[in-house]
Write a protein that holds these residues in place. Structure first.
Motif, mmCIF file in Angstrom:
data_model
loop_
_atom_site.group_PDB
_atom_site.id
_atom_site.type_symbol
_atom_site.label_atom_id
_atom_site.label_comp_id
_atom_site.label_asym_id
_atom_site.label_seq_id
_atom_site.Cartn_x
_atom_site.Cartn_y
_atom_site.Cartn_z
ATOM 1 N N ALA A 1 0.816 -1.212 0.000
ATOM 2 C CA ALA A 1 0.000 0.000 0.000
ATOM 3 C C ALA A 1 0.851 1.264 0.000
ATOM 4 O O ALA A 1 0.432 2.303 -0.523
ATOM 5 N N ILE A 2 2.061 1.179 0.576
ATOM 6 C CA ILE A 2 2.876 2.400 0.705
ATOM 7 C C ILE A 2 4.154 2.373 -0.128
ATOM 8 O O ILE A 2 4.800 3.409 -0.279
ATOM 9 N N GLU A 3 4.511 1.227 -0.691
ATOM 10 C CA GLU A 3 5.732 1.173 -1.507
ATOM 11 C C GLU A 3 5.716 2.196 -2.651
ATOM 12 O O GLU A 3 6.735 2.845 -2.912
ATOM 13 N N ALA B 1 12.728 5.311 -2.518
ATOM 14 C CA ALA B 1 13.747 4.298 -2.221
ATOM 15 C C ALA B 1 13.259 3.432 -1.073
ATOM 16 O O ALA B 1 12.537 3.905 -0.186
ATOM 17 N N VAL B 2 13.650 2.151 -1.112
ATOM 18 C CA VAL B 2 13.303 1.208 -0.044
ATOM 19 C C VAL B 2 14.551 0.423 0.325
ATOM 20 O O VAL B 2 15.232 -0.134 -0.548
ATOM 21 N N GLN C 1 6.112 -8.950 -4.039
ATOM 22 C CA GLN C 1 6.623 -7.574 -4.045
ATOM 23 C C GLN C 1 8.051 -7.557 -4.565
ATOM 24 O O GLN C 1 8.399 -6.763 -5.438
ATOM 25 N N TRP C 2 8.867 -8.456 -4.018
ATOM 26 C CA TRP C 2 10.228 -8.656 -4.492
ATOM 27 C C TRP C 2 10.558 -10.147 -4.393
ATOM 28 O O TRP C 2 10.164 -10.808 -3.436
ATOM 29 N N GLU C 3 11.296 -10.661 -5.348
ATOM 30 C CA GLU C 3 11.569 -12.095 -5.394
ATOM 31 C C GLU C 3 12.807 -12.446 -4.569
ATOM 32 O O GLU C 3 13.689 -11.604 -4.333
ATOM 33 N N PHE C 4 12.858 -13.683 -4.118
ATOM 34 C CA PHE C 4 14.053 -14.228 -3.479
ATOM 35 C C PHE C 4 15.276 -13.909 -4.340
ATOM 36 O O PHE C 4 15.269 -14.070 -5.553
ATOM 37 N N GLY C 5 16.354 -13.455 -3.676
ATOM 38 C CA GLY C 5 17.584 -13.159 -4.399
ATOM 39 C C GLY C 5 17.648 -11.774 -4.996
ATOM 40 O O GLY C 5 18.650 -11.400 -5.628
ATOM 41 N N TYR C 6 16.612 -10.957 -4.776
ATOM 42 C CA TYR C 6 16.586 -9.605 -5.346
ATOM 43 C C TYR C 6 17.329 -8.635 -4.441
ATOM 44 O O TYR C 6 17.240 -8.688 -3.228
#
Length: 753
Positions: free
Chosen positions: A558-560, A565-566, A627-632
């Motif tokens: 909801a906030i990404e 930047a994260v 949201q983001w994959e393993f290894g990202y």
């Protein structure tokens, strides 16, 4: 330059995982002599572990601080019940001097007994010697997993061993080798993530760091304890210590390899899963405890219950009618030591069971032999109280610098829109959010206390994120507002007012400290108060850098989009604030990669090694859309992969294939890159995963520099457990991928007919 990756035969038949070498004849003869002279009470005492809380002085029902042993209670423990093991801390971390006095007092009383068998003291030193004040506290395991760096994990474990021994403690209940594939589970941060190969490799590195090369434990090393054998991390509800349903094929394919690898590496002890699998509490599962662990894996150490779990067989699980029946079931299944932990019912009941021939003396002798073997291998008979002069580096600058180095490789950059990071000098910065000025949020649980709820006091000489940013960017350029607490709103007006005067907002969200069952939640989404804070800050129009300090991946979809930047910081420990400030300033180039799949939605929880039927390309409603994959993980520099080559395109028999790939730093910063090799089985008799990690290596590259990484892969790495519970490698076509490059090969077994 070539970096060779020796991919171990992770998934070989179970017998291959036996601890190497024969038993030491001298040791076994010493054990024979001791066993021949021990009474039943003395043997049962060796199988008993009591919590130190029940042995300490109290005032008005509260423990005296600093803790002080009650000699009358200790005498009953050691002289009457002949207890052979003690654990825990009391209530909170003690000074190193108090630890030394405690251990010395216990050992001196044990050595005054007839057989002079030393006590084995154990503690949860899980991210440093976290229960001794001023000891180094490293990042939690999940953060260390993000480094994808075996050597750093080994180095941190070796320092932990040194500093734990400095407190005269020879045994840690670590590493956690549970597979962190259920993101709601509150112990995700204690794991090395969701991938069996990654957990196995880093687990082996940690065991070696604790125990020394070849498990040759000396005064600077400690015994490891593998937790929590096995399947503990996959409860159906996601809540701690609740039932799991895991078919044995799944157990052997995903959950067993990490324990098997660590057993092969010489791990001395194992702690057992507190929960139940398929309706059977693991503490009474003879197939798992004896058939697999002790027979198949040929484990020579001992199996320890978790806290009160034998009593819980009748109190919670309702598979035994009383404590006595529970003890009988657990010991006969293969438990060697009971973490009772606060009374002597286990001793009384087990002695009675032996006299009634409901537990055989052979089973007792096997358990005691295993326990005595570990005590001898630890050198406790020769040197039960080591010299304090051996440990001048306790809490030293050298150890702190190692912590900085490890933490720097944990930090994972997940988003960096328009290269907002690193921040240019002179910007006005607002630091806000419940994690911004909190050491609890950096360290998590198992930090000076079980729940880690006093880190703000015990670690007040360390830098929170806010204080570290002030130190790096200057007090005049950095402002602070709380914004919100973790689960409740505070005055937003002041925060928004300050945000309007800032050039950039550093928003620090996540979780407060917790451990085990108190960390159970019903919703993975970040609490409403934090979502509302992010939403309000977005309305100011100022760029937002979101820093997440969390023990598990909380939903941020909801906030990404509000954030330019994260940064995923996990639980980075005492060096976390300084390292994060260094990352923001560009003094540290982030190189971490996610050791788990970061979910986008609460009801869409998948692991990266999903099946093809979960692919959106096959069914738009299938669900795999993380949201983001393993290894990202991103970097401030850029890497180009090229020249992916195989030594041949047909894998035959046991002759491996060499795989090479070039990696070039095409950016302007020196950077580190975790090179990940995935392999896909295109057709199999058990539905294959889309891909599986089969190799990884961490390299460092200067701008313009190229390195060649070489992987070696054999047929055994392509194997899987079939429906007959046999490990097989089937002929057919495979696809491997690394850094976005792909190439195929074929496996053709040798026809022996």
């Amino acid at each position: 330059m070539k970096v060779l990756i020796n991919i171990l035969l992770l998934l070989l038949p179970a017998a291959i995982f036996a601890q190497g070498g024969k038993l030491n004849t001298v040791t076994e003869k010493k054990i024979d002599k001791l066993l021949a002279s021990m009474t039943i009470q003395e043997k049962v005492g060796q199988m008993t572990q009591i919590a130190v809380e029940s042995l300490l002085k109290t005032t008005s029902g509260h423990l005296v601080e600093p803790n002080e042993l009650d000699l009358e209670k200790l005498t009953r423990c050691i002289k009457t019940y002949k207890v052979g093991s003690i654990l825990n801390i009391g209530d909170r971390a003690q000074t190193i001097e108090n630890w030394r006095q405690r251990i010395a007092t216990i050992q001196q009383m044990a050595l005054s007994e007839r057989l002079k068998i030393p006590v084995l003291y154990g503690i949860d030193a899980i991210h440093g010697n976290n229960y001794t004040l001023n000891a180094v506290m490293f990042p939690q395991q999940i953060a260390q997993a993000a480094t994808f760096n075996r050597e750093l994990v080994k180095k941190g474990a070796a320092i932990t061993a040194y500093e734990t021994r400095a407190s005269f403690i020879p045994w840690t209940f670590s590493p956690v080798l549970d597979l962190g594939r259920r993101p709601q589970w509150p112990r995700i941060y204690e794991t090395f993530g969701e991938d069996p190969y990654l957990v196995s490799e880093l687990g082996k590195a940690m065991v070696t760091g604790y125990q020394g090369n070849d498990a040759a434990i000396d005064k600077y090393h400690i015994a490891a304890c593998l937790k929590h054998y096995m399947g503990y991390s996959m409860p159906l509800s996601g809540h701690d210590r609740t039932p799991a349903w895991i078919p044995e094929r799944e157990l052997r394919e995903y959950f067993l390899p990490s324990f098997a690898t660590a057993v092969k590496a010489g791990a001395k002890t194992v702690m057992v899963n507190s929960a139940e699998i398929n309706g059977v509490p693991v503490h009474i599962n003879k197939h798992i405890l004896t058939d697999i662990l002790k027979n198949e894996l040929q484990f020579k150490g001992f199996a320890l219950s978790d806290w009160q779990d034998i009593q819980f067989l009748y109190q919670r699980h309702h598979v035994a009618k009383d404590d006595k029946e529970a003890v009988m079931m657990a010991i006969n299944a293969g438990i060697d030591m009971s973490m009772v932990p606060v009374d002597y019912t286990f001793c009384d009941d087990l002695v009675a069971l032996v006299k009634e021939h409901k537990v055989t003396m052979a089973r007792i002798d096997d358990a005691v032999r295993r326990i005595l073997r570990v005590k001898i291998e630890l050198g406790l008979f020769e040197d039960p109280i080591v010299s304090a002069n051996n440990y001048p580096e306790f809490g030293s600058v050298v150890h702190q610098k190692a912590n900085d180095e490890i933490t720097a490789e944990c930090i994972t950059l997940l988003k960096n829109q328009n290269n907002l990071l690193p921040l240019t000098t002179g910007k006005k910065i607002l630091v806000t959010g419940p994690a911004a000025n909190s050491m609890r949020a950096l360290n998590g649980g198992w930090s000076r206390k079980w729940q880690g709820d006093n880190s703000n006091e015990t670690e007040q000489d360390k830098n929170t994120i806010y204080k570290a940013i002030q130190n790096v960017f200057g007090t005049a350029n950095v402002d602070y507002a709380e914004g919100s607490r973790f689960t409740e709103q505070t005055d937003l007006g002041t925060t928004i007012s300050k945000a309007k005067n800032a050039d950039v907002i550093i928003l620090c969200l996540g979780e407060n400290s917790y451990a085990e069952t108190p960390g159970n939640i019903n919703d993975l989404t970040l609490p409403t108060a934090q979502i509302e804070l992010a939403t309000a800050l977005k309305a100011t129009g100022k760029p937002i850098v979101l820093i997440l300090t969390e023990g598990r991946p909380r939903i941020v979809s909801a906030i990404e989009p509000y954030c330019e930047a994260v940064i995923q910081a996990y639980l980075p420990g005492n060096s976390g604030g300084n390292v994060l400030a260094g990352v923001l300033a560009g003094k540290i180039n982030p190189s971490g990669k996610l050791p788990y799949t970061y979910p986008r939605y609460p009801n869409s929880l998948h692991n990266y090694y999903r099946k093809y039927t979960e692919e959106l390309s096959i069914d738009v409603n299938a669900g795999y859309n993380p949201q983001w994959e393993f290894g990202y993980g991103l970097s401030y520099t850029s890497f180009k992969y090229s020249n992916l080559k195989l030594s041949r395109n047909k894998l035959t028999g046991d002759k491996p294939i060499n795989i090479t790939v070039d990696i070039t730093n095409t950016g302007n910063y020196t950077g580190k890159e975790a090179v990940l090799l995935f392999v896909s089985d295109l057709v199999a008799s058990i539905t294959p995963e889309v891909k599986r990690l089969r190799g990884f290596e961490k390299i460092s590259l200067d701008p313009g520099e190229t390195k060649t990484v070489t992987f070696i892969i054999a047929a055994s790495q392509l194997s899987f457990i079939n429906n007959n519970l046999k490990r097989v490698t089937e002929p057919g076509d495979f696809m491997l991928s690394v850094g976005g490059l792909k190439t195929g090969f074929t496996y053709l077994p040798i026809n022996k007919n």
